[in-house]
Design a protein around this motif. Structure first.
Motif, PDB file in Angstrom:
ATOM      1  N   VAL A 326     -16.518 -23.862   8.938  1.00 16.52           N
ATOM      2  CA  VAL A 326     -15.015 -23.239   9.251  1.00 16.52           C
ATOM      3  C   VAL A 326     -15.340 -22.040   9.954  1.00 16.52           C
ATOM      4  O   VAL A 326     -15.717 -21.229   9.328  1.00 16.52           O
ATOM      5  CB  VAL A 326     -14.399 -23.128   7.943  1.00 16.52           C
ATOM      6  CG1 VAL A 326     -12.825 -22.713   8.564  1.00 16.52           C
ATOM      7  CG2 VAL A 326     -14.145 -24.538   7.109  1.00 16.52           C
ATOM      8  N   GLN A 327     -14.797 -21.998  11.090  1.00 18.56           N
ATOM      9  CA  GLN A 327     -15.288 -20.668  11.961  1.00 18.56           C
ATOM     10  C   GLN A 327     -13.688 -20.584  12.988  1.00 18.56           C
ATOM     11  O   GLN A 327     -13.537 -21.356  13.924  1.00 18.56           O
ATOM     12  CB  GLN A 327     -16.360 -21.031  12.891  1.00 18.56           C
ATOM     13  CG  GLN A 327     -17.616 -21.192  12.152  1.00 18.56           C
ATOM     14  CD  GLN A 327     -18.625 -21.405  13.271  1.00 18.56           C
ATOM     15  OE1 GLN A 327     -18.594 -22.377  14.136  1.00 18.56           O
ATOM     16  NE2 GLN A 327     -19.643 -20.502  12.969  1.00 18.56           N
ATOM     17  N   PRO A 328     -13.435 -19.409  12.772  1.00 20.88           N
ATOM     18  CA  PRO A 328     -12.227 -18.803  13.569  1.00 20.88           C
ATOM     19  C   PRO A 328     -12.721 -18.246  14.989  1.00 20.88           C
ATOM     20  O   PRO A 328     -13.796 -18.133  14.802  1.00 20.88           O
ATOM     21  CB  PRO A 328     -11.307 -17.849  12.681  1.00 20.88           C
ATOM     22  CG  PRO A 328     -12.653 -17.199  11.823  1.00 20.88           C
ATOM     23  CD  PRO A 328     -13.583 -18.347  11.536  1.00 20.88           C
ATOM     24  N   GLY A 329     -11.767 -18.266  15.990  1.00 23.92           N
ATOM     25  CA  GLY A 329     -12.240 -17.655  17.146  1.00 23.92           C
ATOM     26  C   GLY A 329     -12.879 -18.470  18.185  1.00 23.92           C
ATOM     27  O   GLY A 329     -13.647 -17.916  18.940  1.00 23.92           O
ATOM     28  N   MET A 330     -13.127 -19.731  17.984  1.00 21.32           N
ATOM     29  CA  MET A 330     -13.721 -20.826  18.817  1.00 21.32           C
ATOM     30  C   MET A 330     -12.767 -21.196  20.065  1.00 21.32           C
ATOM     31  O   MET A 330     -11.622 -21.157  20.039  1.00 21.32           O
ATOM     32  CB  MET A 330     -14.095 -21.760  17.978  1.00 21.32           C
ATOM     33  CG  MET A 330     -15.161 -21.407  16.818  1.00 21.32           C
ATOM     34  SD  MET A 330     -16.477 -20.419  17.234  1.00 21.32           S
ATOM     35  CE  MET A 330     -17.593 -21.951  17.816  1.00 21.32           C
ATOM     36  N   SER A 331     -13.549 -21.625  20.992  1.00 23.67           N
ATOM     37  CA  SER A 331     -12.925 -22.242  22.108  1.00 23.67           C
ATOM     38  C   SER A 331     -13.156 -23.554  22.258  1.00 23.67           C
ATOM     39  O   SER A 331     -14.310 -24.167  22.562  1.00 23.67           O
ATOM     40  CB  SER A 331     -13.254 -21.503  23.524  1.00 23.67           C
ATOM     41  OG  SER A 331     -12.962 -22.126  24.507  1.00 23.67           O
ATOM     42  N   ALA A 332     -12.187 -24.567  22.277  1.00 25.52           N
ATOM     43  CA  ALA A 332     -12.345 -25.898  22.437  1.00 25.52           C
ATOM     44  C   ALA A 332     -12.813 -26.328  23.845  1.00 25.52           C
ATOM     45  O   ALA A 332     -13.808 -27.153  23.938  1.00 25.52           O
ATOM     46  CB  ALA A 332     -11.005 -26.704  22.280  1.00 25.52           C
ATOM     47  N   ARG A 346      -1.733 -30.108  18.953  1.00 21.87           N
ATOM     48  CA  ARG A 346      -2.639 -29.772  20.107  1.00 21.87           C
ATOM     49  C   ARG A 346      -4.000 -29.153  19.594  1.00 21.87           C
ATOM     50  O   ARG A 346      -5.002 -28.552  20.155  1.00 21.87           O
ATOM     51  CB  ARG A 346      -1.864 -28.334  20.829  1.00 21.87           C
ATOM     52  CG  ARG A 346      -0.717 -28.781  21.406  1.00 21.87           C
ATOM     53  CD  ARG A 346      -0.192 -27.662  22.129  1.00 21.87           C
ATOM     54  NE  ARG A 346       0.132 -26.617  21.465  1.00 21.87           N
ATOM     55  CZ  ARG A 346      -0.237 -25.354  21.538  1.00 21.87           C
ATOM     56  NH1 ARG A 346      -1.297 -25.068  22.442  1.00 21.87           N
ATOM     57  NH2 ARG A 346      -0.062 -24.314  20.516  1.00 21.87           N
ATOM     58  N   THR A 347      -4.289 -29.907  18.187  1.00 19.93           N
ATOM     59  CA  THR A 347      -5.570 -29.850  17.881  1.00 19.93           C
ATOM     60  C   THR A 347      -6.583 -30.707  18.688  1.00 19.93           C
ATOM     61  O   THR A 347      -6.001 -31.715  18.950  1.00 19.93           O
ATOM     62  CB  THR A 347      -5.733 -30.130  16.436  1.00 19.93           C
ATOM     63  OG1 THR A 347      -5.259 -29.056  15.609  1.00 19.93           O
ATOM     64  CG2 THR A 347      -7.192 -30.108  15.887  1.00 19.93           C
ATOM     65  N   ASP A 369     -15.440 -33.103  14.585  1.00 18.11           N
ATOM     66  CA  ASP A 369     -15.284 -31.665  15.146  1.00 18.11           C
ATOM     67  C   ASP A 369     -14.045 -31.625  15.445  1.00 18.11           C
ATOM     68  O   ASP A 369     -13.422 -32.324  16.446  1.00 18.11           O
ATOM     69  CB  ASP A 369     -16.352 -31.600  16.088  1.00 18.11           C
ATOM     70  CG  ASP A 369     -16.743 -30.326  16.323  1.00 18.11           C
ATOM     71  OD1 ASP A 369     -15.925 -29.310  15.859  1.00 18.11           O
ATOM     72  OD2 ASP A 369     -17.773 -30.114  17.051  1.00 18.11           O
ATOM     73  N   THR A 370     -13.260 -30.376  14.935  1.00 21.32           N
ATOM     74  CA  THR A 370     -11.827 -30.252  15.369  1.00 21.32           C
ATOM     75  C   THR A 370     -11.935 -28.712  15.790  1.00 21.32           C
ATOM     76  O   THR A 370     -12.453 -27.832  15.193  1.00 21.32           O
ATOM     77  CB  THR A 370     -10.922 -30.511  14.342  1.00 21.32           C
ATOM     78  OG1 THR A 370     -11.269 -29.465  13.472  1.00 21.32           O
ATOM     79  CG2 THR A 370     -11.080 -32.021  13.840  1.00 21.32           C
ATOM     80  N   VAL A 371     -10.866 -28.380  16.644  1.00 21.59           N
ATOM     81  CA  VAL A 371     -10.619 -26.897  17.110  1.00 21.59           C
ATOM     82  C   VAL A 371      -9.208 -26.928  17.345  1.00 21.59           C
ATOM     83  O   VAL A 371      -8.642 -27.576  18.214  1.00 21.59           O
ATOM     84  CB  VAL A 371     -11.310 -26.281  18.515  1.00 21.59           C
ATOM     85  CG1 VAL A 371     -10.893 -25.037  18.604  1.00 21.59           C
ATOM     86  CG2 VAL A 371     -12.871 -26.541  18.476  1.00 21.59           C
ATOM     87  N   ARG A 372      -8.536 -25.969  16.631  1.00 22.12           N
ATOM     88  CA  ARG A 372      -6.915 -25.685  16.467  1.00 22.12           C
ATOM     89  C   ARG A 372      -6.612 -24.730  17.589  1.00 22.12           C
ATOM     90  O   ARG A 372      -7.394 -24.038  18.358  1.00 22.12           O
ATOM     91  CB  ARG A 372      -6.662 -25.372  15.129  1.00 22.12           C
ATOM     92  CG  ARG A 372      -6.845 -26.306  14.125  1.00 22.12           C
ATOM     93  CD  ARG A 372      -6.391 -25.770  12.698  1.00 22.12           C
ATOM     94  NE  ARG A 372      -6.654 -26.547  11.545  1.00 22.12           N
ATOM     95  CZ  ARG A 372      -5.891 -27.359  11.148  1.00 22.12           C
ATOM     96  NH1 ARG A 372      -4.674 -27.895  11.775  1.00 22.12           N
ATOM     97  NH2 ARG A 372      -6.084 -28.307  10.217  1.00 22.12           N
ATOM     98  N   PRO A 373      -5.323 -24.954  17.989  1.00 21.87           N
ATOM     99  CA  PRO A 373      -5.144 -23.988  19.324  1.00 21.87           C
ATOM    100  C   PRO A 373      -5.138 -22.656  18.996  1.00 21.87           C
ATOM    101  O   PRO A 373      -5.280 -21.984  19.927  1.00 21.87           O
ATOM    102  CB  PRO A 373      -3.291 -24.553  19.415  1.00 21.87           C
ATOM    103  CG  PRO A 373      -2.938 -26.003  18.637  1.00 21.87           C
ATOM    104  CD  PRO A 373      -4.323 -25.919  17.755  1.00 21.87           C
TER     105      PRO A 373
END
Length: 417
Positions: A326-332, A346-347, A369-373
């Protein structure tokens, strides 16, 4: 001494290899895209915090390497030879002795290596980004051997994980012992392999001292002149466990340790990197993961570290490893490009089924693998085995792709955004 004595790869390439090995030693598995992608940012930050030295954690992914967490240690307190020995109390409070240079670090290691000549040395001083570390090659006439030492500040579960022996069922090694010193410091001696999944390759010995004052001294020695890119030059590393213990417990490291900043370069005091999102507690990740598991699964093993957790589950048809980052600050866009599905909120989501990456017979890996807005990345993988190094324990993972997707997209993770 803290304890009384009884009677052609570039440095940065080597460092990168050691950091990857950290995951291999303290985690039960190598995460492939999970590790190389989801963990890349966390590993870079972890490298800075730990002085980016040429060392690794026994279980750093779960310490997957000698770097896991059972009760604070990534792979658990399974070390042999638990005992307590006398040692004088050691407290580092300084900063007044001035900068310790790369040449100073080399000089310390040269004085402490008890055999042969130290050649091909490279180091960083306390004023350099990444912090103090030193490496070289021991030449005692019986086969050249790489050696390295790194100095770090650590605390809490991270410190415990670095000096907790891995579960031998998950990480193959020859021996590992944990000793608690009289002042509360913890010493671990590990004997195994540079690559636990390939025990025929380079052998490794490692000593780690975690002091009660929040410092870590981590030393590695091998039976080859380089950790990768060279074949073993001798049967055993040149330093035995007692010599490694004397190396890490020497008071010669006091001065460079006293220069370690409370907040490493590039990281502010709130635990944020470059003003970005904060660090997610591994314990919190573990608790959330366990709460989101489908009913009917028995948890037979678990571990955690910063931004990462794993569990071994059993539904009555064989054990199955599940791990999550679980990592904040990532770029999809950087992670997926256009190769992802966009959910209604928009995930970005990507799923993949493939073989394991460590050569385990019949091992498969299912990943969501998911990245939220807002940049929060949650990536979870399940395996049909306890470890990628071994053989499959069942036909498919214990969790379906739908269940993995449900966990990865749960609102439970929104608090970490």
């Amino acid at each position: 001494m803290l304890l009384d004595k009884p009677g052609e790869e570039p440095f940065e390439d080597e460092l990168g290899e050691v950091l990857r090995r950290t995951g291999d030693l303290f985690e039960p598995i190598d995460r492939g895209e999970l590790v190389d992608g989801a963990v890349a940012r966390g590993r870079r930050r972890l490298a800075r915090r730990r002085a980016a030295a040429v060392t690794g954690s026994v279980l750093a992914l779960a310490a997957v390497g000698i770097g896991g967490a059972y009760g604070g240690g990534l792979l658990g307190a399974s070390g042999d030879g638990e005992s307590s020995v006398a040692a004088p109390t050691w407290s580092v409070t300084g900063g007044a002795d001035g900068v310790v240079t790369d040449k100073d670090m080399i000089g310390i290691l040269e004085r402490l290596v008890p055999v042969g000549e130290l050649i091909d040395t490279q180091a960083r001083g306390t004023h350099e980004r990444g912090g103090p570390s030193v490496s070289g090659v021991i030449d005692d006439g019986m086969g050249r051997a790489a050696v390295s030492v790194g100095l770090f500040r650590v605390s809490g579960a991270e410190a415990t994980g670095q000096v907790t022996c891995p579960d031998k069922a998950l990480v193959p090694y020859e021996s590992c012992t944990g000793t608690t010193l009289a002042d509360g410091s913890r010493l671990m001696i590990y004997q195994g392999y540079a690559y636990p999944g390939r025990p025929q390759d380079t052998r490794s010995r490692r000593a780690v001292l975690s002091t009660a004052d929040g410092f870590l001294i981590d030393a590695h020695v091998y039976n080859a002149p380089m950790v990768r890119g060279s074949t073993p030059s001798r049967t055993d590393p040149p330093l035995d466990p007692q010599q490694l213990k004397e190396l890490v417990t020497s008071d010669a490291w006091r001065r460079p340790l006293s220069q370690l900043p409370t907040t490493p370069p590039g990281e502010d005091r709130t635990g944020k990197e470059g003003g970005g999102a904060g660090i997610v507690s591994g314990w919190d990740v573990r608790n959330a993961l366990v709460s989101l598991l489908p009913s009917g699964l028995k948890v037979s093993g678990e571990g955690y570290q910063e931004e990462y957790a794993y569990v071994v589950v059993d539904d009555g048809r064989g054990r199955s490893l599940v791990q999550i980052n679980v990592q904040p600050g990532m770029s999809a866009d950087v992670i997926f490009g256009e190769d992802a599905t966009t959910l209604p909120d928009r995930t970005k989501l990507k799923t993949e089924k493939g073989p394991g990456e460590k050569g385990g017979k019949g091992v498969v890996m299912w990943t969501v693998d998911t990245v939220r807005p807002d940049g929060l990345r949650v990536v979870i993988s399940a395996f049909n085995s306890v470890t990628q190094h071994g053989v499959a324990t069942r036909e498919t993972p214990a969790l379906t792709m739908e269940q993995l997707t449900s966990i990865a997209t749960s609102e439970r993770w929104l608090s970490y955004s």
